[in-house]
Write an enzyme that holds these catalytic residues in place. Structure first.
Site: not given
Length: 311
Positions: A39, A54, A81, A83, A108, A110, A118, A155, A187, A209
């Protein structure tokens, strides 16, 4: 190859464990250790590339470049990731196209606002559900047009966002799957009861996660996650924390002890299974390329120079 392999790994009965890596070097280590997939952490990427957290400070091209280089250095699938897709649904179209071109197995995306942060820090906000569904639909359409085997993970950060709760997060996760996501990622559940609810109520393959003391989601053993209905677990900052801790300890020793500490670093590295730096970094492969593609006189340099034998 990587994308079909990732789908097979997610579909198997055994939980897929993915260590987070932040650059091609740490990816090479994870690959050598023998993980089935890797990942690319967003937090670690931001910290390693800029020295900052992040908090939405990296651009899409920077993230894609890191993902491409990590996949190039890895022999296993890489999940990256992406974002929040770096904008609205039209931005997501280009984002997914670029990650597909980068060669990674999946991403992923989000549902946070911009700038994002983060998923285990305060102050997160999520966009309206209808807008987020449109972004996932856009991502799924690009996947279907460019490579149907590309794995799209949706996500939601609604559990811990401003005004959010687990009910909203579960509702969003199911809506994102209905919009075309392959895998759902809720998440920030705070305990095993919430994790179990996600396992029962989200109708899709599931990501957990695992951040432990650095965030809101507790450590959960792999067997327990399997029992709770999860298919994939991320250890997002494993390489980043390990790197910071090891470098801090070794450089502190170097500062206080000098050459003895430097020799200890050399010995500690030599005792690992990847204890030959030149071999681990790929020098023998470079030498083989020279033998195969360059004039034979190029090989004379190895008999008339000083240094480690990298053949």
């Amino acid at each position: 190859m990587y994308r079909e392999r990732l789908r097979d790994l997610i579909d198997r009965d055994e939980l897929l464990q993915c260590p987070g890596v932040h650059d091609p070097l740490t990816a090479a280590v994870a690959d050598d250790v023998g993980f089935d997939a890797i990942y690319m952490t967003g937090y670690g990427t931001s910290l390693s590339k800029t020295g900052y957290p992040d908090a939405g400070l990296l651009t899409m091209p920077e993230m894609v470049e890191n993902a491409k280089n990590i996949q190039e250095r890895s022999s296993v699938p890489v999940i990256a990731d992406a974002d929040n897709g770096y904008g609205n649904a039209t931005n997501v179209v280009r984002t997914v196209r670029e990650y597909v071109k980068a060669g990674v197995a999946g991403i992923h995306i989000e549902d946070q606002t911009f700038p994002k942060r983060c998923g285990h820090t305060k102050g997160r906000k999520v966009i309206p559900k209808a807008e987020a569904v449109g972004k996932i639909r856009a991502a799924a359409d690009v996947r279907d047009e460019r490579d149907e085997s590309f794995v799209l993970i949706a996500r939601t950060d609604a559990r811990g966002a401003v005004g959010g709760d687990l009910n909203d997060a579960i509702e969003r996760a199911n809506a994102y799957v209905d919009a075309g996501a392959d895998v759902a990622f809720v998440e920030g559940p705070v305990d095993e009861d919430e994790i179990a609810r996600i396992g029962r109520e989200v109708d899709a393959p599931l990501v957990y996660n695992c951040v432990g003391e650095l965030g809101t989601s507790p450590y959960v053993e792999p067997d327990a996650l399997t029992e709770l209905g999860f298919d994939l677990v991320l250890y997002p900052v494993a390489s980043t924390l390990a790197t910071i801790a090891a470098v801090y300890e070794r450089l502190s020793g170097l500062k206080s002890e000098g050459m003895d500490a430097l020799a200890d670093i050399d010995r500690a590295f030599a005792e690992t299974p990847v204890g030959d730096l030149h071999e681990f970094s790929g020098f023998p492969e470079v030498v083989e390329w020279e033998r195969r593609y360059m004039p034979s006189e190029e090989q004379e340099k190895y008999g008339d120079s000083l240094g480690d034998d990298v053949e």
